[in-house]
Design an enzyme around this catalytic site. Structure first.
Site, PDB file in Angstrom:
ATOM      1  N   HIS A  96     -27.800 -61.445 -17.724  1.00 14.48           N
ATOM      2  CA  HIS A  96     -28.668 -62.278 -17.197  1.00 14.48           C
ATOM      3  C   HIS A  96     -30.036 -62.235 -18.086  1.00 14.48           C
ATOM      4  O   HIS A  96     -30.843 -63.342 -17.738  1.00 14.48           O
ATOM      5  CB  HIS A  96     -29.091 -62.089 -15.742  1.00 14.48           C
ATOM      6  CG  HIS A  96     -28.012 -62.450 -14.723  1.00 14.48           C
ATOM      7  ND1 HIS A  96     -27.344 -63.759 -14.906  1.00 14.48           N
ATOM      8  CD2 HIS A  96     -27.531 -61.732 -13.898  1.00 14.48           C
ATOM      9  CE1 HIS A  96     -26.502 -63.610 -13.740  1.00 14.48           C
ATOM     10  NE2 HIS A  96     -26.375 -62.281 -13.269  1.00 14.48           N
ATOM     11  N   ASP A 146     -17.955 -61.871 -14.357  1.00 16.76           N
ATOM     12  CA  ASP A 146     -18.854 -61.418 -13.329  1.00 16.76           C
ATOM     13  C   ASP A 146     -18.872 -62.655 -12.536  1.00 16.76           C
ATOM     14  O   ASP A 146     -18.859 -63.720 -12.740  1.00 16.76           O
ATOM     15  CB  ASP A 146     -20.275 -61.183 -13.897  1.00 16.76           C
ATOM     16  CG  ASP A 146     -21.288 -60.484 -13.055  1.00 16.76           C
ATOM     17  OD1 ASP A 146     -21.371 -59.431 -13.407  1.00 16.76           O
ATOM     18  OD2 ASP A 146     -21.821 -61.316 -12.102  1.00 16.76           O
ATOM     19  N   TYR A 153     -21.687 -54.470  -6.808  1.00 19.63           N
ATOM     20  CA  TYR A 153     -22.757 -53.730  -5.856  1.00 19.63           C
ATOM     21  C   TYR A 153     -22.157 -53.068  -4.822  1.00 19.63           C
ATOM     22  O   TYR A 153     -22.852 -52.500  -3.773  1.00 19.63           O
ATOM     23  CB  TYR A 153     -23.817 -54.935  -5.631  1.00 19.63           C
ATOM     24  CG  TYR A 153     -24.196 -55.393  -6.873  1.00 19.63           C
ATOM     25  CD1 TYR A 153     -25.136 -55.037  -7.467  1.00 19.63           C
ATOM     26  CD2 TYR A 153     -23.620 -56.721  -7.131  1.00 19.63           C
ATOM     27  CE1 TYR A 153     -25.689 -55.629  -8.706  1.00 19.63           C
ATOM     28  CE2 TYR A 153     -24.130 -57.411  -8.097  1.00 19.63           C
ATOM     29  CZ  TYR A 153     -25.080 -56.689  -8.978  1.00 19.63           C
ATOM     30  OH  TYR A 153     -25.517 -57.363 -10.162  1.00 19.63           O
TER      31      TYR A 153
END
Lengths: 649, 434
Positions: free
Chosen positions: B159, B194, B321
């Site tokens: 990002h 992702d 995560y």
């Protein structure tokens, strides 16, 4: 006007009906008759837009439309000429062989009949509604207002001028010229539109060669983007090269445009006025003409300075924001139109447009399906080099955040209802499905373009690649030769091997059991890894981290962390407290203990408690799990009630 | 190359065979201190996961099949290849202490977006250096033909923008790695699996055809909001950005049916000389932030497929995560890279308890609705394939019609044929590593 419909994409902004737009237009038009004429001419010109231009007879001679128009009128109008068989005479008077009469008639029908009807609908009393729809056109011009006619003359003259220009560059020249001028009057405006229309023809011609293209022209930035043609240029001069061959193609080709989109965008605000297949966008500062011709999939946007509509467009923009605003009023049903005289402007515009729609529907309906299949990907459109905005006409509302652009507002509607948003989606066939599809919704965020966003690409050289060996890093594994020999002695598990199914421990799966096996395994790994074991800090991970902590410190750590409520609020963080209590321990050391010992132990306890309410990954804050974690409903072999209360220590 | 292509065509629908079974020289980058970087309490991004992965990798004995390197820390100059100088300066000087004493301007914090998602944490720049150093090092390895596959799980921070941080990413190691690759390789393919759109990379290379970016991501009311299917690139990069927008709950089978044909076609049409695969593990089932429902095997299938093309491949981390699953996934993918099948029962390792209560490598996907209708996926696939069909077929035609300043005149197609033979791991060499 059946078929008007609301947009169904859920966008409130765009879900109002065309008549309302027309109303807006009309109200504005009432303000200024000049404006109205301009508009009218524009719309009339719309007829010509999708015809080859200039008109030619079979022998290649071009036809002077204005002259033709005058001659026919002099003979009493189209109907009279037809009934009297005067076409031969007309041909002669227009400077052609008398045998060209029928050809001229065809030209007249194609190019001027709609104009006749438009004129007629303005003049004829309303009680004869059918006459407006009648395809055969006008029967007389007696009452045509002279000023309007003069304007028309200007338009047609301009058209004839146009053809004399260099065919390759004529249209571009014109548009450039127009741009430079500070056109105020409506005649200029007409010229402008004519010019644009001519340009559109060129676009179409290119399309005819199966090339996709569209033009975005921004006056201020002098940027010319050729869409879908793999060329994007930021140049000061506009280079639009078209072979004259294209132009000739255009002249001889059949009329095949099934869908036309004409838009006039103003920079400040915009109004999209969809005219069945065509869209007219009106805005403030800039006027652009955008046309996407269905079969050919082209589009061109041109922008022009225009100050005079600012007030009107602000008003329109307001409407665009809230189509239900009571101030806008309602458009009446068609059945009630009669009660209004022709002096009501909205009615004129509607009638005129209806004529156009009818005409187009006649010969384009069959093409539509082809277009539907052909058009797959809508070309994206870059507006200018402000670098942060990509515009698509229905998207401007969303891009209003860009400070370099003034607020743009948009209104779009559709006359026929079935082809709601060609700009947004691939094709009308898909529109019903895809418009509402989550993955094809309008973009909310656009990719930024500009040197401050893109990376500079290094040149590719065919040289031998040389790199600083330091950039390779330090090789840790495999070990160097001296160390390797040592390893030959050990018995090794094959790569990929997991743990044994069973073990001889008294309480398989207990902390002690696991600690034992881990110790065993670690020794193996340590022996095999040699120095790498220490390079990777395998000696200070997991439970081993606790070895450097005193029992007392560990207890303190656990107490502090457990006493802190798990909360998303950072102010409840236990870290400041930890730093305070352990002033001699570094941040790394505390973090390491937290991940390697504290969490590991807590997880160990959770694993043995079979508690459904514990997220096995709530490592720290109270950010709850998104899902019920897997494996929890199953009782692991390793877990049994008698071990649940086993103390980790 | 021909033979490998034909093999691969089979690979699109069948289990990969042929060249896929051959060994690859794998280079793996690991910074032993990476796990100690800490974004802060409650922050879902935990570099600790990379340490767990490494531990798992070694306890599965995968280290025997690869070279493991400690990356050099990327210098500020290295990072300036892509990032703007003022941002790099700020990043290299800021710390919680300087914030505390307010020697840094709040305005700059805002300007570079070092807030909320991207907090200033202790050792921030060191973390960026390690992450970027790994990816650059991986690129160097591939450039030097020292490896066929280079892995950096600390990388993949897709990002980060040229002038600011975004979505837990400060320095875009991917862009830096690709820039390094471009010194040698004419065309680089970037693939992003992702759950979030690979916006930073796409943006960085949006206007060039030397990099094609392909991203599969959750789209619609989801960070970062970009990645519309019609974002296709601009300028000479037009058509060189592909975006596959997906919805919640996509499963292995649906993903595979989309991924394989698209990548197959990309490989055929674009013929990249190197591939960068961002393996963000937040597309796994049960991720704390992600909404997909991929299993570890389904996720790794992307790598397996790409590996079968035998093109120099850089494998990077990214999101992820639910850290135990991240470690599972990346350990498994490391195994895929080296060509080893892992047993499901996890070996005892230092983070064994993280994997309870089952202590297995693979976990059952959660039952959840796949909101991706086959009809939608088919449409997406067709749209993307159609976009690909507009590419000039490399390398039989010059790649760029009008060379820009940064563009190199393309060579003829000789390079495809003269590509060095597939770099097969020589058995002796391999044994000597063991």
């Amino acid at each position: 006007m059946a078929g008007w419909s609301k947009r169904v994409d859920g966008s409130g902004l765009e879900s109002y009906r065309e008549p309302e737009i027309v109303t807006i237009l009309d109200k504005q038009l009432l303000v200024s008759n000049e404006d109205f004429k301009t508009k009218l001419l524009t719309v009339v010109n719309g007829f010509l837009r999708f015809r080859p231009f200039p008109p030619m007879l079979g022998d290649g001679k071009t036809v002077d439309l204005w002259k033709l128009y005058l001659v026919v009128r002099e003979k009493g109008g189209y109907d009279r000429v037809c009934s009297s068989g005067y076409w031969g005479v007309v041909a002669k008077e227009c400077g052609f062989d008398s045998t060209s009469g029928l050809a001229l008639k065809l030209v007249y029908v194609k190019y001027l009949a709609a104009l006749d009807r438009a004129m007629l609908s303005l003049e004829q009393p309303d009680n004869n509604e059918k006459s407006e729809v009648r395809k055969s056109g006008a029967s007389g011009f007696s009452g045509v207002r002279m000023d309007l006619e003069l304007d028309l003359k200007e338009v047609l003259m301009k058209i004839s001028d146009e053809k004399k220009k260099d065919k390759v560059y004529a249209n571009i020249d014109l548009s450039n010229g127009v741009e430079v001028q500070d056109f105020v009057g409506l005649v200029r405006c007409s010229e402008n539109f004519v010019g644009k229309q001519s340009l559109d023809h060129n676009d179409c011609d290119v399309k005819g060669m199966d090339e996709r293209m569209s033009v975005v022209y921004d006056e201020e930035d002098s940027k010319f983007v050729k869409r879908n043609g793999d060329i994007q240029r930021d140049t000061d001069d506009i280079r639009l090269t078209k072979s004259s061959e294209d132009e000739e193609d255009g002249i001889t080709r059949k009329r095949k445009y099934s869908d036309e989109r004409m838009s006039v965008d103003y920079d400040d605000e915009q109004l999209n006025f969809v005219n069945r297949n065509g869209v007219v966008q009106c805005g403030g500062d800039d006027i652009g003409l955008k046309k996407s011709s269905g079969d050919e999939e082209d589009g061109s946007t041109r922008k022009r300075k225009r100050e005079s509509y600012l007030g009107m467009l602000k008003w329109v923009a307001q409407l665009a924001k809230d189509p239900c605003d009571p101030a806008i009023g309602h458009l009446l049903e068609r059945s009630k139109w009669k009660s209004y005289g022709n002096d009501v402007v909205w009615k004129k515009v509607l009638l005129l447009r209806k004529e156009m729609v009818l005409e187009r529907n006649v010969d384009t309906s069959t093409q539509y399906s082809i277009w539907q299949h052909k058009q797959k990907m809508h070309p994206s459109m870059y507006d200018d080099n402000s670098g942060s905005e990509r515009l698509r006409c229905s998207q401007r509302v969303l891009s209003a955040k860009d400070s370099s652009k003034k607020t743009r507002l948009l209104s779009t509607t559709s006359l026929s209802g079935s082809h709601i948003s060609e700009t947004l989606i691939d094709g009308p066939t898909d529109s019903s499905v895809e418009l509402g599809v989550w993955w094809n919704r309008r973009r909310k965020k656009l990719v930024s373009i500009g040197s401050e966003f893109q990376a500079e690409i290094p040149e590719w050289k065919n040289d031998i690649y040389e790199s600083d060996s330091k950039r390779l890093g330090t090789r840790i594994w495999p070990l160097d030769k001296n160390e390797q020999n040592r390893m030959l002695l050990i018995e090794r598990d094959p790569a990929g091997k997991g743990r044994q199914d069973t073990c001889g421990c008294e309480y398989p799966g207990s902390f002690d059991c696991i600690r034992f096996h881990l110790f065993e395994k670690t020794r193996k790994v340590k022996y095999e890894l040699g120095s790498a074991f220490y390079h990777w800090k395998f000696d200070c991970i997991g439970e081993k981290v606790a070895l450097s902590w005193t029992e007392e410190d560990q207890q303190k750590f656990h107490d502090i962390v457990k006493s802190s409520p798990l909360s998303e609020d950072e102010s409840f963080s236990y870290w400041p407290e930890l730093f305070k209590v352990f002033p001699h321990k570094s941040r790394e050391s505390l973090v390491s203990y937290y991940f390697n010992v504290f969490l590991l132990r807590r997880r160990g306890q959770q694993n043995r408690m079979n508690a459904i309410d514990i997220d096995s990954d709530d490592d720290d804050s109270g950010c709850g799990p998104r899902f019920i974690c897997f494996g929890r409903d199953k009782f692991s072999i390793l877990c049994s009630p008698k071990k649940a209360h086993l103390d980790p220590k | 190359m021909d033979s490998s292509i034909s093999t691969v065509e089979g690979g699109a629908s069948l289990p990969s065979t042929g060249t896929d079974a051959t060994k690859r020289r794998v280079s793996y980058f690991y910074d032993p201190y990476i796990g100690d970087y800490y974004y802060g309490l409650g922050h879902p991004m935990k570099p600790h996961r990379i340490r767990i992965t490494q531990n798992l990798v070694c306890h599965y004995n995968l280290h025997r099949r690869m070279e493991i390197t400690r990356p050099f820390p990327a210098s500020a100059d290295d990072i300036r290849w892509f990032h703007s100088p003022d941002y790099v300066d700020f990043l290299s000087s800021v710390s919680p202490e300087t914030l505390y004493y307010q020697t840094h301007d709040d305005h700059d914090l805002k300007r570079f977006n070092l807030r909320e998602d991207c907090p200033v944490f202790d050792g921030l720049f060191g973390f960026c250096q390690a992450s970027a150093g790994g990816s650059i090092g991986a690129a160097v390895k591939l450039n030097r033909q020292d490896a066929d596959i280079a892995i950096n799980w600390a990388g993949g921070l897709h990002h980060a923008k040229r002038t600011g941080a975004s979505g837990f990413c400060y320095v875009n190691d991917i862009v830096l790695g690709i820039l390094e690759l471009l010194k040698v390789h004419k065309r680089v393919l970037y693939i992003d699996i992702d759950v979030h759109h690979g916006d930073g990379v796409e943006e960085a290379f949006y206007t060039t055809d030397r990099i094609m970016t392909v991203s599969f991501h959750k789209f619609g009311d989801f960070f970062p909001g970009t990645g519309h299917i019609k974002d296709i690139g601009a300028g000479s990069g037009k058509y060189y950005a592909l975006n596959a927008p997906l919805n919640d709950g996509i499963d292995d089978e649906s993903f595979r049916r989309l991924f394989r044909p698209i990548i197959q076609k990309v490989m055929e049409v674009y013929q990249p000389e190197a591939v960068v695969l961002q393996c963000g593990a937040d597309s796994l089932s049960g991720d704390r932030l992600g909404l997909f429902n991929l299993s570890v095997k389904g996720h790794a299938d992307c790598l397996r497929f790409l590996r079968s093309f035998n093109v120099p491949l850089m494998v990077l981390g990214g999101g992820g995560y639910t850290i135990r699953n991240v470690a599972r996934c990346w350990a498994y993918e490391t195994a895929v890279a080296v060509g080893v099948e892992l047993e499901n029962k996890l070996p005892y390792n230092d983070y064994y308890e993280y994997f309870g209560p089952d202590y297995t490598l693979h976990v059952e996907p959660i039952p959840m609705e796949n909101k991706n209708l086959p009809r939608d996926l088919e449409k997406i696939r067709n749209m993307l394939l159609e976009q690909l069909s507009r590419l000039p077929h490399a390398p039989s035609v010059p790649f760029q019609m009008a060379p820009s300043i940064t563009e190199v005149p393309e060579e003829r197609e000789e390079d495809m044929d003269q590509r060095p033979k597939p770099r097969i791991w020589i058995k002796e060499e391999y044994e000597s590593y063991c």
